[in-house]
Enzyme design. Structure first.
Site, mmCIF file in Angstrom:
data_model
loop_
_atom_site.group_PDB
_atom_site.id
_atom_site.type_symbol
_atom_site.label_atom_id
_atom_site.label_comp_id
_atom_site.label_asym_id
_atom_site.label_seq_id
_atom_site.Cartn_x
_atom_site.Cartn_y
_atom_site.Cartn_z
ATOM 1 N N GLY A 11 0.805 -1.214 0.000
ATOM 2 C CA GLY A 11 0.000 0.000 0.000
ATOM 3 C C GLY A 11 0.835 1.258 0.000
ATOM 4 O O GLY A 11 0.400 2.297 -0.492
ATOM 5 N N LYS A 33 3.263 1.268 -3.906
ATOM 6 C CA LYS A 33 2.317 0.590 -4.786
ATOM 7 C C LYS A 33 2.931 0.161 -6.115
ATOM 8 O O LYS A 33 2.531 -0.855 -6.688
ATOM 9 C CB LYS A 33 1.114 1.503 -5.064
ATOM 10 C CG LYS A 33 0.099 1.560 -3.939
ATOM 11 C CD LYS A 33 -1.038 2.488 -4.294
ATOM 12 C CE LYS A 33 -2.179 2.382 -3.303
ATOM 13 N NZ LYS A 33 -2.917 1.107 -3.393
ATOM 14 N N ARG A 54 -9.840 4.993 0.576
ATOM 15 C CA ARG A 54 -10.670 4.286 -0.393
ATOM 16 C C ARG A 54 -10.003 4.399 -1.766
ATOM 17 O O ARG A 54 -10.611 4.785 -2.759
ATOM 18 C CB ARG A 54 -12.107 4.827 -0.401
ATOM 19 C CG ARG A 54 -12.261 6.323 -0.567
ATOM 20 C CD ARG A 54 -13.737 6.669 -0.791
ATOM 21 N NE ARG A 54 -13.959 8.095 -0.946
ATOM 22 C CZ ARG A 54 -14.343 8.918 0.030
ATOM 23 N NH1 ARG A 54 -14.526 8.453 1.260
ATOM 24 N NH2 ARG A 54 -14.541 10.209 -0.212
ATOM 25 N N PHE A 107 -7.089 0.220 -5.315
ATOM 26 C CA PHE A 107 -6.035 -0.445 -6.113
ATOM 27 C C PHE A 107 -5.521 0.449 -7.243
ATOM 28 O O PHE A 107 -5.325 0.006 -8.371
ATOM 29 C CB PHE A 107 -6.538 -1.765 -6.708
ATOM 30 C CG PHE A 107 -6.640 -2.911 -5.739
ATOM 31 C CD1 PHE A 107 -6.188 -2.816 -4.434
ATOM 32 C CD2 PHE A 107 -7.201 -4.117 -6.150
ATOM 33 C CE1 PHE A 107 -6.291 -3.891 -3.548
ATOM 34 C CE2 PHE A 107 -7.303 -5.202 -5.277
ATOM 35 C CZ PHE A 107 -6.852 -5.084 -3.972
ATOM 36 N N SER A 133 -9.240 -6.060 0.472
ATOM 37 C CA SER A 133 -9.450 -4.616 0.406
ATOM 38 C C SER A 133 -10.946 -4.332 0.357
ATOM 39 O O SER A 133 -11.673 -4.952 -0.420
ATOM 40 C CB SER A 133 -8.782 -4.031 -0.842
ATOM 41 O OG SER A 133 -9.210 -2.695 -1.039
ATOM 42 N N ASN A 188 -12.216 -1.660 -0.787
ATOM 43 C CA ASN A 188 -12.427 -0.574 -1.747
ATOM 44 C C ASN A 188 -12.617 -1.014 -3.189
ATOM 45 O O ASN A 188 -12.723 -0.185 -4.084
ATOM 46 C CB ASN A 188 -11.255 0.408 -1.654
ATOM 47 C CG ASN A 188 -11.101 0.974 -0.261
ATOM 48 O OD1 ASN A 188 -12.078 1.388 0.349
ATOM 49 N ND2 ASN A 188 -9.882 0.962 0.266
ATOM 50 N N GLY A 213 -2.050 -1.376 13.228
ATOM 51 C CA GLY A 213 -1.849 -0.569 14.424
ATOM 52 C C GLY A 213 -0.479 -0.644 15.054
ATOM 53 O O GLY A 213 -0.302 -0.188 16.183
#
Length: 364
Positions: A62, A65, A111, A114, A173, A175, A295
């Site tokens: 992420g 990318k 959001r 990809f 994901s 999104n 986290g």
């Protein structure tokens, strides 16, 4: 370094839109001026799925990318870096704005959808680092408009087989509409069957067997975890990454941006993702590798993931808030923890608190 970044660097970067700030950080890594290398500690070395990791801390997918800065990330101290998510064809993702900071919560909602430059652009970049040391994994996904999404995952395996040290199959994901449906038992069976068949075919041609990990969501029911664990065992999957971003908004301190659609990452995800990690460890037993994500922003949170059942851990959002010195800070803290616990390696601390974490109740 982390403290200085929080005082000065973050203040400067946060004057920019979140996506612009991300682009600036990639540019900074490309220049080579950002390095925070930490001396290697043999006690942090971990062997997972046939790979020897110099330490258990990785950069999650992420961030990079398009495979632009994997080696620069390794120079920050990460034991491995995961690029992607990569889809066969380039796609722009969802309309902007699509990344939202929740500063009081040290969290992010995204959001993105990809957005990436596709297989070919990443292939060219990764080809230039062929033969270099360092573990770089490739996270593969499907184009939003793909008629056969599983075929897109298979294409990723075949395209990057010679360049990836491992693969992550990203079906979690939130999104990409309908993507999480691939976590259902019947769909997952077909997905893993075809992906692992492609992996085995490619491996037989070059005598290299690349590990394949599955990245799952933190919003699954216990019954869904049962199905995934059973399918992973039946298909002899190499490992599971727990977890992707969450749709839950429980426990947020500040309502600003919390109503934005997308996946939540950062500090508020820690509890949920760690509970799901521990529950997955109970289901798959001691032998299947698990990678804990969600986290992590300190040595304490990294160690908690390991004690809950993780062989390896990854972070991303923590880097946004703590800066490039964070990996070194975490590794130094883990080295100290090993001495404090009276063990000879970080691997010995795995599963110490699995039962306690698995028993915690989750608020939806």
């Amino acid at each position: 370094m982390s403290g200085l970044f929080e005082t000065l660097g973050r203040r400067a970067l946060f004057t920019f839109d979140a996506e612009q700030a991300h682009g600036l950080s990639i540019t900074g890594l490309k220049t080579g001026i950002v390095t925070c290398r930490t001396p290697e500690d043999p006690a942090l070395s971990v062997k997972v799925a046939g790979l020897k990791f110099p330490n258990p801390l990785g950069m999650a997918a992420g961030y990079d990318k398009n495979a632009e800065v994997p080696d620069a990330l390794l120079k920050l101290g990460f034991g491995f870096a995961e690029v992607g998510t990569l889809t066969p064809r380039p796609q722009s993702g969802n309309p902007r704005p699509r990344i939202f900071r929740l500063v009081d919560d040290k969290a992010v909602i995204n959001r993105l959808g990809f957005n990436n430059e596709g297989h070919e652009a990443a292939f060219k970049r990764l080809s230039r680092r062929a033969g270099k040391s360092g573990i770089v994994g490739v996270n593969i996904g499907a184009n939003k408009d793909a008629e056969d999404r599983i075929a897109d995952y298979v294409a990723g395996i075949r395209r990057f087989y010679q360049l990836a040290r491992y693969f992550t199959v990203n079906i979690s994901s939130p999104n990409t509409p309908g993507l999480r449906n691939l976590q259902a038992r019947e769909a997952l069976h077909e997905l893993l069957s075809r992906v692992l068949e492609a992996r085995d075919e490619e491996g037989n041609m070059c005598t290299l067997k690349r590990p394949v990990f599955l990245k799952i969501a933190p919003d699954l029911t216990d019954e869904e975890l049962d199905d995934i664990a059973a399918e992973a065992d039946a298909q002899k999957l190499d490992g599971i990454i727990v977890s992707n971003t969450t749709l839950s908004r429980s426990g947020l301190k500040n309502p600003e941006n919390s109503n934005e659609t997308g996946g939540l990452s950062g500090a508020p995800l820690f509890e949920r993702s760690t509970v799901v990690l521990a529950r997955m460890r109970e289901r798959v037993g001691p032998d299947m590798p698990l990678i804990g994500v969600g986290g992590i922003d300190s040595a304490e949170t990294a160690l908690a993931k390991i004690k809950a059942g993780a062989d390896l851990v990854q972070l991303y959002t923590g880097l946004i808030y703590r800066g490039p010195g964070l990996p070194g800070e975490i590794l130094r803290g883990l080295s100290t923890a090993i001495k404090h616990e009276g063990v000879s390696s970080i691997a010995e601390l795995r599963d110490r608190d699995t039962k306690e974490w698995a028993a915690r109740k989750l608020i939806s």
